[in-house]
Design a protein around this motif. Sequence first.
Motif, mmCIF file in Angstrom:
data_model
loop_
_atom_site.group_PDB
_atom_site.id
_atom_site.type_symbol
_atom_site.label_atom_id
_atom_site.label_comp_id
_atom_site.label_asym_id
_atom_site.label_seq_id
_atom_site.Cartn_x
_atom_site.Cartn_y
_atom_site.Cartn_z
ATOM 1 N N MET A 1 35.752 45.549 -11.371
ATOM 2 C CA MET A 1 36.423 44.349 -11.769
ATOM 3 C C MET A 1 37.555 44.066 -10.795
ATOM 4 S SD MET A 1 37.246 43.692 -15.757
ATOM 5 C CE MET A 1 35.728 44.050 -16.580
ATOM 6 N N GLN A 2 37.689 42.821 -10.398
ATOM 7 C CA GLN A 2 38.752 42.464 -9.470
ATOM 8 C C GLN A 2 39.846 41.756 -10.253
ATOM 9 O OE1 GLN A 2 37.474 39.981 -6.318
ATOM 10 N NE2 GLN A 2 39.333 40.254 -5.134
ATOM 11 N N GLY A 3 41.068 42.261 -10.175
ATOM 12 C CA GLY A 3 42.171 41.682 -10.936
ATOM 13 C C GLY A 3 41.930 41.866 -12.418
ATOM 14 N N LEU A 4 42.257 40.858 -13.209
ATOM 15 C CA LEU A 4 42.057 40.933 -14.649
ATOM 16 C C LEU A 4 40.713 40.353 -15.070
ATOM 17 C CD1 LEU A 4 45.567 39.953 -16.013
ATOM 18 C CD2 LEU A 4 44.545 42.201 -15.885
ATOM 19 N N TYR A 5 40.020 39.698 -14.151
ATOM 20 C CA TYR A 5 38.761 39.046 -14.496
ATOM 21 C C TYR A 5 37.596 39.708 -13.779
ATOM 22 C CZ TYR A 5 41.924 35.459 -16.150
ATOM 23 O OH TYR A 5 42.915 34.794 -16.809
ATOM 24 N N GLY A 6 36.462 39.667 -14.389
ATOM 25 C CA GLY A 6 35.244 40.211 -13.802
ATOM 26 C C GLY A 6 34.077 39.858 -14.690
ATOM 27 N N GLY B 1 26.708 39.856 -17.542
ATOM 28 C CA GLY B 1 26.999 38.784 -16.605
ATOM 29 C C GLY B 1 28.053 37.804 -17.101
ATOM 30 N N ALA B 2 28.544 38.021 -18.305
ATOM 31 C CA ALA B 2 29.573 37.127 -18.838
ATOM 32 C C ALA B 2 30.934 37.492 -18.261
ATOM 33 C CB ALA B 2 29.614 37.224 -20.363
ATOM 34 N N ILE B 3 31.802 36.494 -18.135
ATOM 35 C CA ILE B 3 33.147 36.753 -17.635
ATOM 36 C C ILE B 3 33.921 37.530 -18.697
ATOM 37 C CG2 ILE B 3 35.343 35.695 -16.962
ATOM 38 C CD1 ILE B 3 33.758 33.440 -15.720
ATOM 39 N N ALA B 4 34.580 38.596 -18.263
ATOM 40 C CA ALA B 4 35.358 39.447 -19.169
ATOM 41 C C ALA B 4 36.767 39.597 -18.619
ATOM 42 C CB ALA B 4 34.689 40.810 -19.298
#
Length: 69
Positions: free
Chosen positions: A1-6, A11-14
Amino acid sequence: MQGLYGRNHKGAIAIAKPDPALIAVLINREHSRLSSQVKTLEKVLHALFSDKEYQRLIQLAANWRAAGL
């Protein structure tokens, strides 16, 4: 995960769970920055404005500290 989003395994954004130690460091840094600004404002306002304005700033700073911010 890059930063707080991935993306999760579907495949959903978490959003990653923030690290408590990092949060504590950032909060401490922000408190230090704000405290420094209050001290600077106290000096500036006392020098440039009336005693009434200076007392108002002192009260605002006391309220800020009492609130634990």
